[in-house]
Design a protein around this motif. Structure first.
Motif, PDB file in Angstrom:
ATOM      1  N   GLY B  58      -6.012 -30.953  28.314  1.00 16.56           N
ATOM      2  CA  GLY B  58      -5.772 -31.186  26.901  1.00 16.56           C
ATOM      3  C   GLY B  58      -5.194 -32.548  26.620  1.00 16.56           C
ATOM      4  O   GLY B  58      -5.126 -33.407  27.489  1.00 16.56           O
ATOM      5  N   SER B  59      -4.759 -32.727  25.412  1.00 23.43           N
ATOM      6  CA  SER B  59      -4.224 -34.019  25.048  1.00 23.43           C
ATOM      7  C   SER B  59      -2.888 -34.235  25.751  1.00 23.43           C
ATOM      8  O   SER B  59      -2.172 -33.300  26.039  1.00 23.43           O
ATOM      9  CB  SER B  59      -4.066 -34.140  23.533  1.00 23.43           C
ATOM     10  OG  SER B  59      -3.448 -32.992  23.015  1.00 23.43           O
ATOM     11  N   PRO B  63       0.417 -34.981  18.674  1.00 24.28           N
ATOM     12  CA  PRO B  63      -0.389 -35.777  17.741  1.00 24.28           C
ATOM     13  C   PRO B  63       0.440 -36.863  17.065  1.00 24.28           C
ATOM     14  O   PRO B  63       1.606 -36.655  16.748  1.00 24.28           O
ATOM     15  CB  PRO B  63      -0.884 -34.742  16.738  1.00 24.28           C
ATOM     16  CG  PRO B  63      -0.093 -33.509  16.980  1.00 24.28           C
ATOM     17  CD  PRO B  63       0.354 -33.569  18.391  1.00 24.28           C
ATOM     18  N   LYS B 122     -15.302 -21.001  16.057  1.00 20.16           N
ATOM     19  CA  LYS B 122     -14.972 -21.195  17.457  1.00 20.16           C
ATOM     20  C   LYS B 122     -15.121 -22.643  17.895  1.00 20.16           C
ATOM     21  O   LYS B 122     -14.525 -23.050  18.884  1.00 20.16           O
ATOM     22  CB  LYS B 122     -15.838 -20.276  18.313  1.00 20.16           C
ATOM     23  CG  LYS B 122     -15.382 -18.859  18.053  1.00 20.16           C
ATOM     24  CD  LYS B 122     -16.020 -17.807  18.876  1.00 20.16           C
ATOM     25  CE  LYS B 122     -15.229 -16.546  18.698  1.00 20.16           C
ATOM     26  NZ  LYS B 122     -15.883 -15.508  17.943  1.00 20.16           N
ATOM     27  N   ASN B 125     -12.368 -26.707  16.034  1.00 17.06           N
ATOM     28  CA  ASN B 125     -11.308 -27.539  16.602  1.00 17.06           C
ATOM     29  C   ASN B 125     -11.860 -28.584  17.567  1.00 17.06           C
ATOM     30  O   ASN B 125     -11.420 -29.728  17.579  1.00 17.06           O
ATOM     31  CB  ASN B 125     -10.284 -26.664  17.319  1.00 17.06           C
ATOM     32  CG  ASN B 125      -9.381 -25.929  16.335  1.00 17.06           C
ATOM     33  OD1 ASN B 125      -9.646 -25.952  15.142  1.00 17.06           O
ATOM     34  ND2 ASN B 125      -8.351 -25.299  16.823  1.00 17.06           N
ATOM     35  N   LEU B 126     -12.835 -28.148  18.376  1.00 13.15           N
ATOM     36  CA  LEU B 126     -13.427 -29.101  19.322  1.00 13.15           C
ATOM     37  C   LEU B 126     -14.140 -30.207  18.585  1.00 13.15           C
ATOM     38  O   LEU B 126     -14.055 -31.377  18.953  1.00 13.15           O
ATOM     39  CB  LEU B 126     -14.395 -28.373  20.260  1.00 13.15           C
ATOM     40  CG  LEU B 126     -13.734 -27.567  21.367  1.00 13.15           C
ATOM     41  CD1 LEU B 126     -14.774 -26.760  22.128  1.00 13.15           C
ATOM     42  CD2 LEU B 126     -12.990 -28.492  22.315  1.00 13.15           C
ATOM     43  N   THR B 129     -11.823 -32.787  17.239  1.00 16.62           N
ATOM     44  CA  THR B 129     -11.226 -33.713  18.206  1.00 16.62           C
ATOM     45  C   THR B 129     -12.243 -34.698  18.750  1.00 16.62           C
ATOM     46  O   THR B 129     -11.878 -35.677  19.383  1.00 16.62           O
ATOM     47  CB  THR B 129     -10.635 -32.968  19.422  1.00 16.62           C
ATOM     48  OG1 THR B 129     -11.589 -31.998  19.832  1.00 16.62           O
ATOM     49  CG2 THR B 129      -9.318 -32.324  19.124  1.00 16.62           C
ATOM     50  N   THR B 144      -4.770 -23.509  14.337  1.00 14.18           N
ATOM     51  CA  THR B 144      -3.935 -24.522  14.984  1.00 14.18           C
ATOM     52  C   THR B 144      -4.310 -25.935  14.537  1.00 14.18           C
ATOM     53  O   THR B 144      -3.901 -26.908  15.159  1.00 14.18           O
ATOM     54  CB  THR B 144      -4.063 -24.453  16.509  1.00 14.18           C
ATOM     55  OG1 THR B 144      -5.426 -24.688  16.851  1.00 14.18           O
ATOM     56  CG2 THR B 144      -3.615 -23.116  17.047  1.00 14.18           C
ATOM     57  N   ASP B 148      -2.105 -29.089  15.875  1.00 16.83           N
ATOM     58  CA  ASP B 148      -2.722 -30.037  16.797  1.00 16.83           C
ATOM     59  C   ASP B 148      -3.098 -31.355  16.121  1.00 16.83           C
ATOM     60  O   ASP B 148      -3.779 -32.189  16.718  1.00 16.83           O
ATOM     61  CB  ASP B 148      -3.962 -29.409  17.439  1.00 16.83           C
ATOM     62  CG  ASP B 148      -3.582 -28.261  18.355  1.00 16.83           C
ATOM     63  OD1 ASP B 148      -2.427 -28.243  18.811  1.00 16.83           O
ATOM     64  OD2 ASP B 148      -4.421 -27.381  18.612  1.00 16.83           O
TER      65      ASP B 148
END
Lengths: 298, 468
Positions: B58-59, B63, B122, B125-126, B129, B144, B148
């Motif tokens: 992950g990051s 953020p 689903k 979020n991806l 980013t 989230t 995030d």
């Protein structure tokens, strides 16, 4: 290299120049043959597996910042009754995915081999058909069959019933696997030495004793293959359960496959999901090891 | 390995160790040294694998803080291209709204794409980013995205455009997120609503009339009496499909009609100290169980999903049916003039409802243009399009249904609920896993595998995992 020292000097010179290179090439050549497969296996199986093993040690939602969790995710897999019961359900599916299909397949194969029918290709196709269908389609069809408006004329859907849902979903697995087991075992029967059957007849064996003492032992290898394939299918089941019940009612049909999917995509608990996946894959390997030991020829 | 930095760089590590291996191979060492080298080689490979993986997934950092300060209102004058992602259900309205917006601002082009509901939620979020993050994205829930740092804080735009005055406070509350990134209901605004849903009670007017019920029940007791009457007459009183947990609507409607919308909302927003263990929810769970035992619900409710139940209701199975406005077209087409709808009765009208909303991606390069579009979402043109697509508009006055249709009943219920400030978000959205938990728990309650007290505890425990 020590042995080259005892050779006469003029030969030793030539040998030391050539031998190591030849020997090394000899050792590397087989590796070269498996290399393409190995590269893909490593890139798409081993590395992702290690990666998920690594993620399982973190608490991570899939996007944001991960925090170190150590073995907490593993403790949760065994402590959370919902996760533990999903593992038990997967093992219960072995009865429906492996034991029943192999049993039914054995009997069918023995019957068919004893009395060759003209309609054989047709029967084979029909029995094998479920294996060809995508499992999602299978799930949708059986969901309808088990529903109150389905062809069985049930008075209420089995999939909504706490006691019937699990066996109902399991039987779909039996329906799917039986064709594969039957075909595998039938082809195996063809390879059994006919003289063994003759000998059994001479000794006065009836069809049932012939089945137990000639057919079943002769099919040891095929049974092992069928068991391997179907046990993996049972432990890794996802599609049928996801489509038919989503794990319900309650958690009665929850299996690790569906649980992992929910943990990642709805709960955002990627670490826990990876821990459950790792436990499942290790258990699967352990079962496979046991199965190989059991069916290995002595 | 967590967070610790190796003392030599990865590149140097490789160079040193592989050089050692090459030397050993070239110099023809004795066999035992070779074995040692082999072990060394294996260890090196293991170390390489560990090194490569040694960064946390992950990051790597929290953020970055988002820009604050003055923002520009009104659409910019230069040429701007924005991308917008949505789902087909919400997209039907937004496509028409985009067309109307572009007609007003020809220099702004909005490219629309959609993905089906499940996949959308689903993968959102991806995609936010990724480097191809959209400028404007549909949010079905906050999830989230704020925690995030995926969506932009709209506080400055809210103030500049006066959104707090344009919308009733309950309509924006769902998109306000506190500083912790997960408590809803207060704090800065992160999305602008575009059309609301409302869950209430559909009824079959013809069947109700036969039972002597000519007007919607005025109190919860009247509603229960009507169910009893239907049962006595041999009808199925309340149609229900609970394979996906929609019995939770029944529990919530009964609960919030007693507890009041304001109290109920605290729990759905995850505010500190809220509890599911209230008089209303206890009676909601008890009623659901009673109704199942008295045969007011279909016997196989746990095996039928919402759409299956809606189909049965249209076919005439059931006098009442609790569902959302999203099925209005289906039920209206099926039952025609016989389809009716009312907000769940109580001292004040309450309903479960939520809005789909649009947020600006944190990566958007044209936030001013995107905000101008968000502002357009509550315009009369946009509201009319939302209603046409089956959503309730922010301004109830923009809903102009044909009289005598189920849509007219729904619009009336929407007005009533807004007047009483009775809109509460879905309990199912209280946490990321609440929908799964409510599904399993209501199935167990109806199936007699759990009692109301156990049900309440199970739900509150799940809530406490996130908000406790």
């Amino acid at each position: 290299m020590a042995d080259t020292a005892v050779l006469p000097a003029h030969r030793a010179g030539r040998e030391t120049a050539l031998r190591p290179r030849r020997r090394r090439r000899g050792r590397l050549t087989p590796l070269l043959y498996v290399l393409p497969a190995l590269v893909f296996y490593a890139a798409f199986v081993i590395v992702p597996w290690l990666h998920s093993l690594w993620i399982s040690l973190w608490e991570w939602n899939g996007i944001g910042v991960a925090t170190w969790a150590g073995l907490a995710n593993y403790i949760e897999v065994f402590a959370d009754p919902a996760l533990r019961s999903s593992l038990l359900h997967a093992f219960g599916f072995i009865v429906f995915y492996s034991v029943l299909p192999i049993g039914i397949g054995l009997v069918l194969a023995a019957l068919v081999a004893a009395t060759p029918w003209k309609a054989m290709p047709l029967i084979r196709t029909i029995l094998f058909l479920p294996q060809v269908l995508p499992l999602v389609a299978v799930g949708v069809i059986w969901k309808w069959i088990y529903s109150a408006d389905g062809p069985l004329g049930l008075d209420s859907s089995w999939l909504g019933d706490f006691t019937l849902a699990y066996p109902a979903v399991g039987l779909v697995g039996t329906w799917v696997s039986t064709g594969l087991c039957f075909l595998l075992l039938l082809s195996g029967i063809g390879k059994i030495e006919p003289s063994l059957y003759e000998a059994a007849k001479v000794e006065g064996c009836g069809p049932i004793r012939e089945f137990w003492h000639v057919t079943v032992p002769g099919l040891r290898k095929e049974i092992a293959v069928a068991a391997t394939v179907t046990v993996i299918a049972a432990l890794a089941s996802f599609d049928v359960v996801y489509v038919m019940t989503g794990g319900g009612p309650g958690y009665t049909t929850m299996v690790p496959g569906v649980q992992i999917y929910q943990l990642v995509f709805t709960a955002g608990r990627v670490g826990t999901a990876c821990a459950l996946a790792t436990v499942l894959s290790l258990l699967t390997c352990a079962v496979m090891y046991g199965l190989n030991r059991l069916t290995r020829e002595r | 390995m967590a967070g610790s930095t190796p003392t030599i760089s990865k590149e140097n590590f490789f160079r040193i160790h592989f050089a050692a291996i090459r030397r050993a191979d070239a110099t023809g060492l004795p066999p035992y040294r070779k074995t040692l080298m082999k072990i060394h080689k294996m260890l090196t490979i293991a170390a390489v694998a560990t090194l490569t993986a040694s960064c946390a997934p992950g990051s790597t950092s929290a953020p970055a803080a988002q820009p604050s300060g003055p923002v520009q209102t009104g659409a910019p004058a230069e040429k701007v291209t924005l991308s917008l992602v949505s789902t087909p259900e919400s997209g039907a309205a937004i496509k028409a709204i985009i067309t109307a917006f572009q007609a007003k601002h020809p220099n702004i082009t909005i490219n629309y794409t959609d993905t089906n509901y499940d996949d959308y939620n689903k993968s959102l979020n991806l995609s936010l980013t990724s480097d191809q993050a959209p400028d404007i994205a549909l949010l079905n829930s906050v999830g989230t995205t704020v925690k995030d740092g995926l969506v932009r804080n709209l506080a400055a735009y809210e103030k500049a455009y006066g959104w707090d005055k344009a919308y009733p406070s309950t309509q924006l509350a769902q998109w306000r997120v506190a500083a912790d990134g997960s408590t809803l209901g207060s704090g800065d605004l992160y999305a602008a609503p575009a059309g609301f849903s409302i869950v209430g009670v559909y009824y079959n007017k013809a069947k109700a009339a036969k039972l002597g019920i000519t007007a919607p029940p005025a109190t919860p007791a009247d509603f229960e009496a009507a169910l009893a009457k239907a049962k006595a007459a041999g009808e199925l009183p309340l149609q229900l499909g609970n394979a996906q947990g929609h019995a939770s609507f029944t529990v919530q409607l009964i609960g919030q009609s007693q507890d009041g919308a304001e109290n109920a909302a605290k729990w759905t927003f995850g505010q500190k100290g809220a509890s599911f263990d209230t008089a209303g929810n206890r009676s909601g769970a008890q009623k659901l169980l009673d109704w199942a035992q008295k045969g007011y619900l279909p016997k196989d409710a746990n095996g039928v999903d919402l759409q299956g139940a809606a189909t049965k209701f249209i076919k005439g199975e059931g006098v009442f049916f609790i569902d959302g406005n999203w099925d209005a077209a289906k039920i209206g087409d099926g039952l025609k003039a016989e389809a009716g709808f009312f907000a769940f009765p109580g001292a004040k009208a309450t309903a479960i409802g939520t809005s789909v909303a649009y947020a600006i991606s944190a990566k958007s390069k044209s936030p001013d243009a995107a905000a101008a579009f968000l502002d357009f979402l509550h315009s009369p043109e946009a509201s009319a399009e939302e209603f046409k697509a089956g959503f309730m508009p922010a301004d109830p006055a923009a809903a102009k249904p044909e009289t005598g249709t189920v849509m007219a009943d729904i619009a009336a219920a929407w007005t009533k609920v807004n007047t009483d400030d009775g809109l509460v978000g879905f309990n199912n959205n209280a946490t990321a896993t609440m929908n799964d938990k409510l599904t399993a728990a209501t199935q167990e309650l109806i199936g007699g595998k759990n009692d109301p007290a156990g049900f309440i505890t199970a739900i509150q425990d799940e809530w406490a995992k996130t908000h406790g």
